[in-house]
Each structure stands twice: as structure tokens, then as C-alpha cells.
Design a protein around this motif. Structure first.
Motif, short mmCIF file in Angstrom:
data_model
loop_
_atom_site.label_atom_id
_atom_site.label_comp_id
_atom_site.label_asym_id
_atom_site.label_seq_id
_atom_site.Cartn_x
_atom_site.Cartn_y
_atom_site.Cartn_z
N SER A 237 15.37 58.69 9.73
CA SER A 237 14.75 59.38 9.74
C SER A 237 13.10 59.88 10.34
O SER A 237 12.90 60.87 10.48
CB SER A 237 13.42 57.75 8.59
OG SER A 237 13.45 57.52 9.08
N LEU A 238 13.45 59.34 11.82
CA LEU A 238 13.04 59.37 12.68
C LEU A 238 13.04 60.94 13.40
O LEU A 238 12.46 61.69 13.55
CB LEU A 238 12.85 59.01 13.97
CG LEU A 238 12.72 58.98 15.38
CD1 LEU A 238 11.04 58.92 15.21
CD2 LEU A 238 12.93 58.16 16.85
N VAL A 239 14.95 60.81 13.15
CA VAL A 239 15.06 62.17 13.82
C VAL A 239 14.70 63.21 12.61
O VAL A 239 14.62 64.82 12.97
CB VAL A 239 16.99 62.29 12.90
CG1 VAL A 239 17.21 63.81 13.40
CG2 VAL A 239 17.43 61.07 14.94
N ARG A 240 14.61 63.37 11.05
CA ARG A 240 14.49 64.34 10.30
C ARG A 240 13.10 64.07 10.71
O ARG A 240 12.76 65.66 10.73
CB ARG A 240 14.35 63.90 8.56
CG ARG A 240 13.98 64.80 7.68
CD ARG A 240 15.07 64.30 6.13
NE ARG A 240 14.06 62.71 6.29
CZ ARG A 240 13.52 62.88 5.43
NH1 ARG A 240 12.58 64.10 5.31
NH2 ARG A 240 12.74 62.13 4.72
N PHE A 241 12.15 63.39 11.04
CA PHE A 241 10.90 63.97 11.01
C PHE A 241 10.57 64.91 12.18
O PHE A 241 9.84 65.89 12.30
CB PHE A 241 9.97 62.81 11.14
CG PHE A 241 8.82 62.56 11.64
CD1 PHE A 241 7.71 63.20 11.26
CD2 PHE A 241 8.71 61.84 13.01
CE1 PHE A 241 6.71 63.70 11.84
CE2 PHE A 241 7.32 61.77 13.88
CZ PHE A 241 6.30 62.26 13.05
N VAL A 242 11.25 63.99 13.90
CA VAL A 242 11.19 64.86 15.13
C VAL A 242 11.73 67.11 14.42
O VAL A 242 10.70 68.57 15.20
CB VAL A 242 12.13 64.76 15.68
CG1 VAL A 242 12.19 65.48 17.34
CG2 VAL A 242 11.20 63.14 16.32
#
Length: 367
Positions: A237-242
């Protein structure tokens, strides 16, 4: 200027490989979860049943992406018709239309799948930590579940009616989408931010609950590590957000093509769902790993060491028989000398002889 080379998560082969692998993995771990409950003789509860729609939705997302790749609407650059001189944002082709339809369906399924995963985590925490109803922990977990459900409903209907009832505008040109619909970019960024925050909170919740248990430090670390296995969903989820925030709001330029940009967003959303189902099942199916893998290995190791110990013990007992013969010879030598000794010495030697006889009988019994 030469077009940018697409990253691996935008390439057709990698998209298909991830879709197939995550679908199979989720189906397997969900089946293992229910098998674990059967072995434990525990009835499946809400945290178990929620994994069924989560896995099905993950498979649905994967199938939609595989279909999009097969039609060159996902994982490929935008095809510009020969002789077209207008703006790409005004372009409407079957490729762009199908891309927009898959993207819309994806963002309808994504909140529901994430809701099932997050709620499963929280229900599992209730099963483990909530001793009494209406205690502080139970109220906290119930409140978290309500928040996740409301979060899901809000984003589901925001995506569904982003263009009101003019659904045709969703899979029209990018320019038409911007004219007739709400700001979808802000909606996607908000979804990514709130998704990451809720994942972070859900992963952290069990840590203070474990630390206050009456366990030694080693066991506390082990239990915390088991719950932190769910951190995989946090990473995705962090990768997608970034990627999304960097592409739309910052200076991170991952691609110069709209279809490839959508492919990246869909890829990491699929990874988040797939990893989330797997992570949610790990604390339950680790029982199978311990029972059918770890314990047999430990038992085999103990059996090997026990067998070696038995062989050493057998060698020692054979040495004991040899001692018997040595003592017996010594006894005979003493017996020949006893005529020259007082009677008290003879009695002492007989006591010694009797003592060795008892020891020899024990050794013989072992053999």
C-alpha cells in the motif's frame, strides 16, 4: 525524444505472472485456513469467512487485468491511429475505452476487497485478545471495524457515481472525464493515503496488547513477529501511495503514457489485495507449519540424538562386563592371599566381593 522504458510492473508478462501467482496463492492459503480450523476442531468465524470474498475479489481483479493485457488495454502503450493529429486526451479508441472500464471496475472492487482483509484482521484480534464483551479492547476493535466499513462504503459510492449517472463519460476520453466527472485524481490519492494509514494502525494494534501479556520477553517477541507478518500489505500500500502521489502531485514521473500509468496503479492494487489475503491467513495457518513441519523435524532430530546416545550407552555397558571379569580376577588373587591375613581382612574382602557381585548383576540385567 525516445519514449520512457516501462518499469517491470507495467510490462504484460509481469502483470500476468503476478495475477496468476497471487490468485493461486490466495486460493491455497484460504483453503488451508479452513483446514486448520477443522484440525483444531474450531468452527470458522467472521475472520475466516471474510477471507472468502477477499480472495474471490482478488481473483476477479487478476482476471480483469489478464483480460486487459490480452486486449492490449493494460500493459501496452496507447495506440495512436494513423493520421491522428489531435490531443491524446481527446482520443477515444476501443483500447482506451476498455482500459477505462477495467480501471473503473478495479476501483469498485478494491475498497470491498480491502475492507474484507482489514476487517478479518480486526475480527481475528477480537478472537485472540477480547476476553470480555464491552471491555476497552473489544470496544476499540468494534469501533475500528465500523470505521473500516464506513470507509469502504464512502469510497465505493464515490467511485460508482464519480460522473453522476453519466456512466458513459467514465470510459470516454480523458478530456471528457475531466469535464463531466469529479476530480478522480484527488479521490485516488485520498484512497491511497487513508488506506495506508488504516493498514498502519491495524498492524500496530496487537503490539501493546501482546506486550502486556504475562509472557517472557522471547515469547513476546515471537508473538509480535507473528502479527507483524501482516506488514507485507503495508509495504504494498505504501508503494502504491508513493507512486500515485509522486506521479500526480510530485515530480516522480514513472511513465509518459496514460495506459502504462493506469497499469502501474492496477498492478500494485492487485499486489496489495493478494499479499493482504496471504498475510491475514498466516497467523492461522502457522499452526499447520508447526504441526506438520516443525514438530516432525524436531522429533526426528531427537530420535537421531537418542539413537546415538543409546549406542554410546551400549558401549559403556559392554565395558561394564569387562570390569566384572577384571574384578573377578582381582577377587581370586585376593582369595589366594587371604590365608596370610587376619580374619577381619577376609571379611572386608568378602564385603567388597559382594558389592561387586551386586553391581555385576545390574550390568548383566542391562545387557
Amino acid at each position: 525524444m525516445a519514449p520512457m522504458k516501462p518499469y517491470y510492473y507495467m510490462q504484460p508478462d509481469n502483470i500476468i505472472a503476478a495475477a496468476v501467482a497471487l490468485s493461486l496463492l490466495d486460493i491455497i492459503v484460504v483453503a488451508l485456513r479452513f483446514w486448520t480450523r477443522k484440525i483444531q476442531r474450531q468452527p470458522p468465524k467472521a475472520d475466516d469467512w471474510l477471507m472468502v470474498p477477499a480472495a474471490l475479489l482478488t481473483v476477479g481483479v487478476a482476471i480483469s487485468q489478464i483480460y486487459g493485457v490480452s486486449k492490449r488495454s493494460i500493459g501496452y502503450r496507447t495506440d495512436i491511429p494513423p493520421g491522428y493529429t489531435g490531443s491524446v486526451d481527446e482520443l477515444v479508441t476501443p483500447q482506451i475505452t476498455l482500459k477505462s472500464q477495467i480501471e473503473w471496475a478495479f476501483f469498485l472492487m478494491l475498497p470491498i476487497a480491502l475492507c474484507c482483509i482489514k476487517t478479518s484482521f480486526l475480527c481475528f484480534y477480537r478472537r485472540v485478545f477480547s476476553v470480555q464483551k464491552r471491555d476497552t479492547v473489544d470496544i476499540l476493535l468494534k469501533g475500528s471495524i465500523v470505521f473500516v466499513v464506513l470507509w469502504t462504503i464512502a469510497f465505493f459510492f464515490a467511485v460508482l457515481f464519480q460522473c453522476g449517472t453519466q456512466f458513459w463519460a467514465i470510459w470516454n476520453s480523458e478530456a471528457e472525464l475531466k469535464r463531466r466527472c469529479t476530480n478522480t485524481i484527488n479521490m485516488i490519492i485520498t484512497l491511497c493515503i487513508t488506506d495506508f494509514i488504516t493498514d498502519l494502525v491495524i498492524i500496530i494494534i496487537p503490539i501493546p496488547l501482546v506486550l502486556r501479556l504475562n509472557l517472557n520477553t522471547t515469547k513476546k517477541i515471537g508473538v509480535c513477529a507473528m502479527f507483524l507478518l501482516g506488514g507485507g500489505i503495508l509495504v504494498s500500500s505504501l508503494v502504491r501511495f508513493v507512486l500515485m502521489a509522486g506521479s500526480f502531485m510530485g515530480g516522480l514521473n514513472i511513465t509518459d503514457d496514460n495506459i502504462l500509468g493506469v497499469s502501474a496503479c492496477l498492478y500494485w492494487g492487485m499486489v496489495e489485495c493478494g499479499v493482504g489475503v496471504f498475510a491475514a491467513c498466516l497467523p492461522t495457518i502457522q499452526y499447520l507449519v508447526r504441526k506438520f513441519v516443525f514438530e516432525p523435524v524436531v522429533s526426528s532430530a531427537k530420535s537421531i540424538f537418542s539413537s546415538r546416545s543409546s549406542r554410546h550407552s551400549s558401549d559403556f555397558r559392554r565395558d561394564g562386563v569387562h570390569i566384572e571379569k577384571t574384578v573377578d580376577v582381582s577377587y581370586k588373587e585376593l582369595k589366594d592371599d587371604c590365608l596370610a591375613r587376619p580374619e577381619s581382612s577376609v571379611i572386608a574382602e568378602r564385603v567388597t566381593d559382594h558389592t561387586y557381585d551386586v553391581r555385576d548383576e545390574r550390568v548383566g540385567a542391562f545387557v
